[in-house]
Write a protein that holds these residues in place. Structure first.
Motif, PDB file in Angstrom:
ATOM      1  N   GLY A  95       0.827  -1.193   0.000  1.00 46.04           N
ATOM      2  CA  GLY A  95       0.000   0.000   0.000  1.00 46.04           C
ATOM      3  C   GLY A  95       0.865   1.248   0.000  1.00 46.04           C
ATOM      4  O   GLY A  95       1.596   1.519  -0.952  1.00 46.04           O
ATOM      5  N   LEU A  96       0.799   1.964   1.100  1.00 43.72           N
ATOM      6  CA  LEU A  96       1.483   3.246   1.195  1.00 43.72           C
ATOM      7  C   LEU A  96       3.001   3.123   1.062  1.00 43.72           C
ATOM      8  O   LEU A  96       3.633   3.969   0.430  1.00 43.72           O
ATOM      9  CB  LEU A  96       1.113   3.933   2.509  1.00 43.72           C
ATOM     10  CG  LEU A  96       1.487   5.397   2.635  1.00 43.72           C
ATOM     11  CD1 LEU A  96       0.920   6.226   1.491  1.00 43.72           C
ATOM     12  CD2 LEU A  96       1.000   5.940   3.968  1.00 43.72           C
ATOM     13  N   THR A  97       3.582   2.080   1.600  1.00 44.46           N
ATOM     14  CA  THR A  97       5.041   1.911   1.502  1.00 44.46           C
ATOM     15  C   THR A  97       5.474   1.860   0.041  1.00 44.46           C
ATOM     16  O   THR A  97       6.367   2.604  -0.387  1.00 44.46           O
ATOM     17  CB  THR A  97       5.505   0.628   2.222  1.00 44.46           C
ATOM     18  OG1 THR A  97       5.038   0.655   3.572  1.00 44.46           O
ATOM     19  CG2 THR A  97       7.013   0.499   2.199  1.00 44.46           C
ATOM     20  N   SER A  98       4.835   1.009  -0.716  1.00 45.48           N
ATOM     21  CA  SER A  98       5.167   0.865  -2.133  1.00 45.48           C
ATOM     22  C   SER A  98       4.888   2.155  -2.901  1.00 45.48           C
ATOM     23  O   SER A  98       5.708   2.601  -3.721  1.00 45.48           O
ATOM     24  CB  SER A  98       4.364  -0.291  -2.739  1.00 45.48           C
ATOM     25  OG  SER A  98       4.576  -0.378  -4.117  1.00 45.48           O
ATOM     26  N   GLN A  99       3.761   2.773  -2.629  1.00 44.89           N
ATOM     27  CA  GLN A  99       3.356   3.979  -3.353  1.00 44.89           C
ATOM     28  C   GLN A  99       4.315   5.135  -3.118  1.00 44.89           C
ATOM     29  O   GLN A  99       4.745   5.805  -4.060  1.00 44.89           O
ATOM     30  CB  GLN A  99       1.937   4.379  -2.931  1.00 44.89           C
ATOM     31  CG  GLN A  99       1.367   5.527  -3.720  1.00 44.89           C
ATOM     32  CD  GLN A  99       1.062   5.181  -5.158  1.00 44.89           C
ATOM     33  OE1 GLN A  99       0.875   4.030  -5.498  1.00 44.89           O
ATOM     34  NE2 GLN A  99       1.042   6.184  -6.003  1.00 44.89           N
ATOM     35  N   VAL A 100       4.666   5.387  -1.866  1.00 46.79           N
ATOM     36  CA  VAL A 100       5.543   6.519  -1.558  1.00 46.79           C
ATOM     37  C   VAL A 100       6.955   6.277  -2.097  1.00 46.79           C
ATOM     38  O   VAL A 100       7.617   7.198  -2.569  1.00 46.79           O
ATOM     39  CB  VAL A 100       5.542   6.855  -0.045  1.00 46.79           C
ATOM     40  CG1 VAL A 100       6.307   5.832   0.775  1.00 46.79           C
ATOM     41  CG2 VAL A 100       6.082   8.249   0.193  1.00 46.79           C
ATOM     42  N   ARG A 101       7.404   5.045  -2.062  1.00 47.20           N
ATOM     43  CA  ARG A 101       8.735   4.734  -2.607  1.00 47.20           C
ATOM     44  C   ARG A 101       8.769   4.911  -4.119  1.00 47.20           C
ATOM     45  O   ARG A 101       9.722   5.471  -4.663  1.00 47.20           O
ATOM     46  CB  ARG A 101       9.144   3.308  -2.221  1.00 47.20           C
ATOM     47  CG  ARG A 101       9.511   3.182  -0.767  1.00 47.20           C
ATOM     48  CD  ARG A 101       9.838   1.757  -0.410  1.00 47.20           C
ATOM     49  NE  ARG A 101      10.315   1.656   0.966  1.00 47.20           N
ATOM     50  CZ  ARG A 101      10.746   0.535   1.515  1.00 47.20           C
ATOM     51  NH1 ARG A 101      10.748  -0.595   0.828  1.00 47.20           N
ATOM     52  NH2 ARG A 101      11.174   0.533   2.765  1.00 47.20           N
ATOM     53  N   ARG A 102       7.734   4.440  -4.801  1.00 51.82           N
ATOM     54  CA  ARG A 102       7.704   4.594  -6.265  1.00 51.82           C
ATOM     55  C   ARG A 102       7.657   6.058  -6.655  1.00 51.82           C
ATOM     56  O   ARG A 102       8.325   6.480  -7.601  1.00 51.82           O
ATOM     57  CB  ARG A 102       6.506   3.853  -6.857  1.00 51.82           C
ATOM     58  CG  ARG A 102       6.716   2.355  -6.922  1.00 51.82           C
ATOM     59  CD  ARG A 102       5.555   1.708  -7.592  1.00 51.82           C
ATOM     60  NE  ARG A 102       4.346   2.302  -7.026  1.00 51.82           N
ATOM     61  CZ  ARG A 102       3.154   1.772  -7.023  1.00 51.82           C
ATOM     62  NH1 ARG A 102       2.952   0.630  -7.598  1.00 51.82           N
ATOM     63  NH2 ARG A 102       2.133   2.360  -6.474  1.00 51.82           N
ATOM     64  N   ALA A 103       6.869   6.845  -5.944  1.00 48.99           N
ATOM     65  CA  ALA A 103       6.781   8.276  -6.239  1.00 48.99           C
ATOM     66  C   ALA A 103       8.131   8.955  -6.008  1.00 48.99           C
ATOM     67  O   ALA A 103       8.559   9.793  -6.806  1.00 48.99           O
ATOM     68  CB  ALA A 103       5.697   8.931  -5.392  1.00 48.99           C
ATOM     69  N   ALA A 104       8.815   8.581  -4.935  1.00 44.33           N
ATOM     70  CA  ALA A 104      10.119   9.183  -4.629  1.00 44.33           C
ATOM     71  C   ALA A 104      11.155   8.835  -5.695  1.00 44.33           C
ATOM     72  O   ALA A 104      11.926   9.696  -6.133  1.00 44.33           O
ATOM     73  CB  ALA A 104      10.595   8.741  -3.251  1.00 44.33           C
ATOM     74  N   VAL A 105      11.167   7.596  -6.130  1.00 45.32           N
ATOM     75  CA  VAL A 105      12.123   7.166  -7.162  1.00 45.32           C
ATOM     76  C   VAL A 105      11.780   7.813  -8.503  1.00 45.32           C
ATOM     77  O   VAL A 105      12.666   8.113  -9.309  1.00 45.32           O
ATOM     78  CB  VAL A 105      12.146   5.622  -7.256  1.00 45.32           C
ATOM     79  CG1 VAL A 105      12.902   5.155  -8.482  1.00 45.32           C
ATOM     80  CG2 VAL A 105      12.762   5.033  -5.996  1.00 45.32           C
ATOM     81  N   SER A 106      10.513   8.069  -8.724  1.00 40.62           N
ATOM     82  CA  SER A 106      10.060   8.674  -9.975  1.00 40.62           C
ATOM     83  C   SER A 106      10.655  10.060 -10.205  1.00 40.62           C
ATOM     84  O   SER A 106      10.850  10.474 -11.349  1.00 40.62           O
ATOM     85  CB  SER A 106       8.532   8.753  -9.982  1.00 40.62           C
ATOM     86  OG  SER A 106       8.065   9.396 -11.121  1.00 40.62           O
ATOM     87  N   ILE A 107      10.959  10.765  -9.146  1.00 42.88           N
ATOM     88  CA  ILE A 107      11.499  12.127  -9.281  1.00 42.88           C
ATOM     89  C   ILE A 107      12.824  12.101 -10.036  1.00 42.88           C
ATOM     90  O   ILE A 107      12.970  12.737 -11.089  1.00 42.88           O
ATOM     91  CB  ILE A 107      11.660  12.790  -7.891  1.00 42.88           C
ATOM     92  CG1 ILE A 107      10.316  12.855  -7.176  1.00 42.88           C
ATOM     93  CG2 ILE A 107      12.268  14.184  -8.038  1.00 42.88           C
ATOM     94  CD1 ILE A 107      10.416  13.127  -5.680  1.00 42.88           C
TER      95      ILE A 107
END
Length: 111
Positions: free
Chosen positions: A34-46
């Motif tokens: 959930g949130l762990t995966s989502q926030v990590r993907r968004a951070a790496v996306s930058i």
């Protein structure tokens, strides 16, 4: 060395992703997908979007990827609010995320 590796904001985005990974390690196991995966993907996306943008042939195309990176940064901040509200991130951790995100946002806007 690739062009993006010379860009200061790319290096800062990598460090920001490292910060998000460090903080999210303490998230509950049930948030792994959930949130762990989502926030990590968004951070790496930058950093990924800054890097991908440097491969484009025009400044206009590059700036489109910078806009996407900026959106991902805002996504991380929004998710950090949620994680803080759910007591997964302490106030000090949220402040660190928020302060770092504001600095990164200024640099992305300057591109």
């Amino acid at each position: 060395m690739f062009r993006f590796e010379k860009i200061d904001v790319w290096r800062q985005a990598i460090n920001f992703a490292d910060l998000i990974y460090d903080i999210s390690r303490s998230f509950p196991r049930e948030e792994q997908f959930g949130l762990t995966s989502q926030v990590r993907r968004a951070a790496v996306s930058i950093s990924s979007n800054v890097a991908e943008g440097t491969s484009r042939s025009s400044d206009r195309d590059f700036l489109r990827f910078v806009e996407i990176a900026y959106g991902s940064l805002r996504e991380v901040v929004s998710q950090a609010h949620s994680a803080t509200n759910q007591n997964m991130v302490e106030k000090a951790g949220f402040k660190q995320i928020r302060d770092t995100a504001e600095e990164l946002a200024k640099k992305l806007s300057a591109l």
